[in-house]
Design an enzyme around this catalytic site. Structure first.
Site, PDB file in Angstrom:
ATOM      1  N   ASN A 195     -13.133   8.099  -6.437  1.00 39.40           N
ATOM      2  CA  ASN A 195     -12.687   7.079  -5.371  1.00 39.40           C
ATOM      3  C   ASN A 195     -11.723   6.107  -6.172  1.00 39.40           C
ATOM      4  O   ASN A 195     -10.500   5.854  -5.646  1.00 39.40           O
ATOM      5  CB  ASN A 195     -13.615   6.317  -4.595  1.00 39.40           C
ATOM      6  N   TYR A 247       2.211   8.414  -7.992  1.00 39.78           N
ATOM      7  CA  TYR A 247       1.015   8.464  -6.925  1.00 39.78           C
ATOM      8  C   TYR A 247       0.908  10.043  -6.317  1.00 39.78           C
ATOM      9  O   TYR A 247      -0.012  10.395  -6.470  1.00 39.78           O
ATOM     10  CB  TYR A 247       0.983   7.020  -6.005  1.00 39.78           C
ATOM     11  N   LYS A 277      -2.276  12.345  -7.019  1.00 43.89           N
ATOM     12  CA  LYS A 277      -2.916  12.922  -5.951  1.00 43.89           C
ATOM     13  C   LYS A 277      -2.985  14.495  -5.738  1.00 43.89           C
ATOM     14  O   LYS A 277      -3.815  15.283  -5.379  1.00 43.89           O
ATOM     15  CB  LYS A 277      -2.675  12.091  -4.838  1.00 43.89           C
ATOM     16  N   THR A 285      -7.289  -1.363   3.167  1.00 42.93           N
ATOM     17  CA  THR A 285      -7.926  -2.167   1.694  1.00 42.93           C
ATOM     18  C   THR A 285      -6.896  -2.648   1.045  1.00 42.93           C
ATOM     19  O   THR A 285      -5.758  -2.863   1.361  1.00 42.93           O
ATOM     20  CB  THR A 285      -8.184  -0.700   1.003  1.00 42.93           C
TER      21      THR A 285
END
Length: 246
Positions: free
Chosen positions: A84, A150, A154, A184
């Site tokens: 995670n 990013y 991913k 978040t």
């Protein structure tokens, strides 16, 4: 017995996943730079925590060479690994990104999950069932200006899941799963981005303003439901929203 390893377990989605697993009676080994107070009702040994900077791959390698992971999984029959932990930075166009942030993001978002998956598969060889969940992102499959690092890291998780599934290792199921847009600290970071470096900043700010972000606890419940379900790993790179519709 089911046991789970969760990275980045001390905040955001990781903390919600840890609480969800503990609430289901599943012991958790949490790996993060910071500790998480054990939720009320958890047994004294239900949450084991180890302080690790997962962007420091030599330190992670040293930790994985030690006895903790194998000892934690020794009595497990069903083992789970949830990768995670991740970071968004650097945000901005290629050529203006900070080199240290690029290296840290590649190590945390991609290097650490690959090292952990390799060690987990070896340490869980005795388990009839073991499952690896990479927490991916829609950015793995859709390119966004300013998010080159990013998106790339991913996407690497998605390809790792696809390739590992083809290995057909006994008892192992793996999926790289985009969980949707969750409320978040990373989303707060997205909203604070300079639109000059991330042109879609206003779109993500509107999601918060319009109440379209998923609460972490809701996302964690759906993720764990899928992780423990019969269809987990049927599609090695997937979106949780697709699964919720089935």
């Amino acid at each position: 017995m089911i046991k789970a390893i969760v990275t980045g377990h001390s905040a955001g989605l990781g903390a919600a996943l840890t609480a969800e697993l503990l609430g289901r009676g599943i012991p958790v080994l949490g790996l993060s730079r910071r500790a998480l107070p054990p939720p009320e009702g958890a047994g004294v040994d239900a949450l084991q925590q180890h302080a690790l900077d997962l962007s420091n791959l030599p330190a992670l390698g040293d930790w994985l060479a030690g006895p903790v992971l194998a000892r934690f999984l020794a009595d497990a029959r069903h083992a789970l690994l949830i990768n995670n932990a991740g970071m968004l930075q650097p945000v901005g166009p290629c050529g203006g990104q900070d080199a240290a942030q690029i290296a840290a993001a590649v190590q945390l978002n991609l290097g650490a999950p690959l090292l952990l998956a390799n060690a987990f598969v070896a340490a869980s060889a005795h388990c009839p069932e073991r499952r690896i969940l990479h927490v991916s992102s829609g950015a793995a499959r859709n390119a966004y200006a300013g998010w080159g690092i990013y998106c790339a890291t991913k996407a690497g998780l998605d390809q790792h899941a696809r390739a590992t599934a083809l290995d057909r290792l006994p008892g192992l199921r793996i999926a790289s799963l985009a969980p949707g847009v969750i409320d978040t600290p990373m989303q707060a970071e997205v909203r604070a981005s300079d639109p000059a470096g991330f042109p879609l900043q206003a779109r993500f700010a509107a999601l918060k303003a319009e109440g379209q972000l998923t609460p972490p606890a809701d996302a964690a419940r759906r993720l764990v439901d899928h992780l423990l379900g019969a269809s987990f790993g049927d599609e090695p790179a997937d979106d949780l929203r697709n699964r919720a519709a089935q």
